[in-house]
Design a protein around this motif. Sequence first.
Motif, PDB file in Angstrom:
ATOM      1  N   ARG A  93       0.809  -1.312   0.156  1.00 32.25           N
ATOM      2  CA  ARG A  93       0.027   0.004   0.140  1.00 32.25           C
ATOM      3  C   ARG A  93       1.036   1.322   0.009  1.00 32.25           C
ATOM      4  N   PRO A  94       0.257   2.295  -0.544  1.00 34.46           N
ATOM      5  CA  PRO A  94       1.407   3.804  -0.580  1.00 34.46           C
ATOM      6  C   PRO A  94       1.615   3.979   1.167  1.00 34.46           C
ATOM      7  N   GLY A  95       2.833   4.387   1.133  1.00 37.45           N
ATOM      8  CA  GLY A  95       3.347   4.739   2.484  1.00 37.45           C
ATOM      9  C   GLY A  95       4.716   4.920   2.384  1.00 37.45           C
ATOM     10  N   PRO A  96       5.313   5.916   3.437  1.00 37.50           N
ATOM     11  CA  PRO A  96       6.723   6.024   3.425  1.00 37.50           C
ATOM     12  C   PRO A  96       7.433   4.736   4.085  1.00 37.50           C
ATOM     13  N   VAL A  97       8.543   4.670   3.699  1.00 42.12           N
ATOM     14  CA  VAL A  97       9.447   3.373   4.009  1.00 42.12           C
ATOM     15  C   VAL A  97       9.831   3.717   5.432  1.00 42.12           C
ATOM     16  N   ARG A  98       9.667   4.859   6.015  1.00 41.81           N
ATOM     17  CA  ARG A  98      10.173   5.055   7.589  1.00 41.81           C
ATOM     18  C   ARG A  98       9.018   4.292   8.377  1.00 41.81           C
ATOM     19  N   GLU A 117      12.471   8.178  -2.732  1.00 37.34           N
ATOM     20  CA  GLU A 117      11.076   8.391  -2.065  1.00 37.34           C
ATOM     21  C   GLU A 117      10.482   9.732  -2.383  1.00 37.34           C
ATOM     22  N   CYS A 118      11.729  10.669  -2.018  1.00 38.13           N
ATOM     23  CA  CYS A 118      11.161  12.246  -2.211  1.00 38.13           C
ATOM     24  C   CYS A 118      11.518  12.645  -3.440  1.00 38.13           C
ATOM     25  N   PRO A 226      20.202  16.474 -15.256  1.00 40.02           N
ATOM     26  CA  PRO A 226      19.502  15.483 -14.710  1.00 40.02           C
ATOM     27  C   PRO A 226      18.164  15.462 -15.012  1.00 40.02           C
ATOM     28  N   ALA A 227      17.739  14.280 -15.433  1.00 42.16           N
ATOM     29  CA  ALA A 227      16.324  14.091 -15.682  1.00 42.16           C
ATOM     30  C   ALA A 227      15.674  13.777 -14.239  1.00 42.16           C
ATOM     31  N   PRO A 228      14.213  14.364 -14.483  1.00 44.83           N
ATOM     32  CA  PRO A 228      13.416  14.300 -13.162  1.00 44.83           C
ATOM     33  C   PRO A 228      13.137  12.766 -12.572  1.00 44.83           C
ATOM     34  N   CYS A 229      13.289  12.714 -11.308  1.00 46.33           N
ATOM     35  CA  CYS A 229      12.809  11.324 -10.691  1.00 46.33           C
ATOM     36  C   CYS A 229      11.823  11.563 -10.055  1.00 46.33           C
ATOM     37  N   PRO A 230      10.585  11.022 -10.567  1.00 48.68           N
ATOM     38  CA  PRO A 230       9.122  11.160  -9.626  1.00 48.68           C
ATOM     39  C   PRO A 230       9.428  10.897  -8.316  1.00 48.68           C
ATOM     40  N   PRO A 231       8.710  11.386  -7.411  1.00 48.51           N
ATOM     41  CA  PRO A 231       8.702  10.876  -6.040  1.00 48.51           C
ATOM     42  C   PRO A 231       8.183   9.607  -5.912  1.00 48.51           C
ATOM     43  N   MET A 232       8.094   8.666  -4.933  1.00 47.69           N
ATOM     44  CA  MET A 232       7.446   7.333  -5.007  1.00 47.69           C
ATOM     45  C   MET A 232       6.385   7.147  -4.079  1.00 47.69           C
TER      46      MET A 232
END
Length: 233
Positions: A93-98, A117-118, A226-232
Amino acid sequence: MTEEPATDHARHYPDLVRAGSLRAALGTALPPDTPDRYPDSVRAEAGDRGVSVVAVAGERGFRVRCWARTIHMAGGTTDDLAAAAGAVEQWLRPGPVRELTDRWPFLTAGSLAEGYECGDPVPARWAQLRASRIRLRHADELHAFIEAAHAEPRLRALSPGMSMFWVTFSRRAEPPLCRDLPMVGALGGGRYEIRHGAGRREVREAATLAATLAAVLDLLPADAVPAPCPPMI
């Protein structure tokens, strides 16, 4: 006398034997369409997230590995099937790894997890590379180049890495990585080799660190940004 593998497995995993497989034992923690191909391992995905669980041979332990968009985010081993199932269900489920590692302390977050993640993993990748213990010939010269490259804004903006004996740069911090930017290896005696171009077939040599850095900057194409890295999340 050594136990037969089947007997040893049954002793360590009576719950899996009763359920018929690890997939069945994990039950609703996994998406309904998760395949049940192997009795002692399972792999599942939900959107950009994925997880694998393996029953360790010769002892009781469930090895859990979590990833997102090919990036390792957390992993660890527990002998508690319910803990493994809870961690799997939460990660998918979506949610922070911390939040995941706080609730399930048998898991440890990957060193780059929060950066990805960010959506800003490049600083974390630089920090990891600068702190790494390079076990190669001419490691001191490689570290010297890494520090010099980090001090140069155009290179610090790119995602760094090590590929065999080479320091590499990429516009992207996730696969597929770039293969057309310069890469640098140490030759010893303060000398460096720079490979560049498509397939990195063209080679230059530089006799000093300053000349190496200048060559790398000279060889950077105009679109080396740098190419964008979408947040997770």
